[in-house]
Write a protein that holds these residues in place. Structure first.
Motif, PDB file in Angstrom:
ATOM      1  N   PRO A 158       6.401  -3.566   0.145  1.00  0.00           N
ATOM      2  CA  PRO A 158       6.996  -4.642  -0.665  1.00  0.00           C
ATOM      3  C   PRO A 158       8.460  -4.337  -1.002  1.00  0.00           C
ATOM      4  O   PRO A 158       8.816  -3.196  -1.287  1.00  0.00           O
ATOM      5  N   LYS A 159       9.297  -5.365  -0.915  1.00  0.00           N
ATOM      6  CA  LYS A 159      10.713  -5.191  -1.239  1.00  0.00           C
ATOM      7  C   LYS A 159      10.904  -5.083  -2.751  1.00  0.00           C
ATOM      8  O   LYS A 159      11.734  -4.330  -3.210  1.00  0.00           O
ATOM      9  N   ASP A 160      10.145  -5.865  -3.493  1.00  0.00           N
ATOM     10  CA  ASP A 160      10.217  -5.834  -4.950  1.00  0.00           C
ATOM     11  C   ASP A 160       8.840  -5.429  -5.462  1.00  0.00           C
ATOM     12  O   ASP A 160       7.871  -6.166  -5.308  1.00  0.00           O
ATOM     13  N   VAL A 166       4.938  -7.042   4.496  1.00  0.00           N
ATOM     14  CA  VAL A 166       5.344  -7.270   3.102  1.00  0.00           C
ATOM     15  C   VAL A 166       4.319  -6.662   2.154  1.00  0.00           C
ATOM     16  O   VAL A 166       4.670  -6.122   1.107  1.00  0.00           O
TER      17      VAL A 166
END
Length: 71
Positions: A24-26, A20
């Protein structure tokens, strides 16, 4: 009552947390510290599976390295 968390769970949780951080996804989301991530995701069964896969990969690398050294 909380269930015990095993070393493979910790390994999988740590790998998931690092992934993560790296991917990072966002982009605008706040990055959790490991203790916060641990509190949120410690009961997920995915941690054990990721930890088990990581142990198999590490064992495979160790076998290859020992094989190369013994040649």
């Amino acid at each position: 009552m909380e269930r015990d968390i095993y070393p493979l769970d910790y390994l999988g949780l740590y790998i998931r947390w690092k992934s993560v951080l790296v991917f990072p996804k966002d982009v605008n989301a706040q990055i959790d510290m490991f203790s916060t991530y641990h509190a949120k995701h410690k009961d997920e069964g995915l941690n054990f599976i990721v930890g088990l896969i990581a142990i198999h990969i590490l064992a495979g690398f160790a076998i290859v390295i020992v094989g190369l050294i013994k040649q």
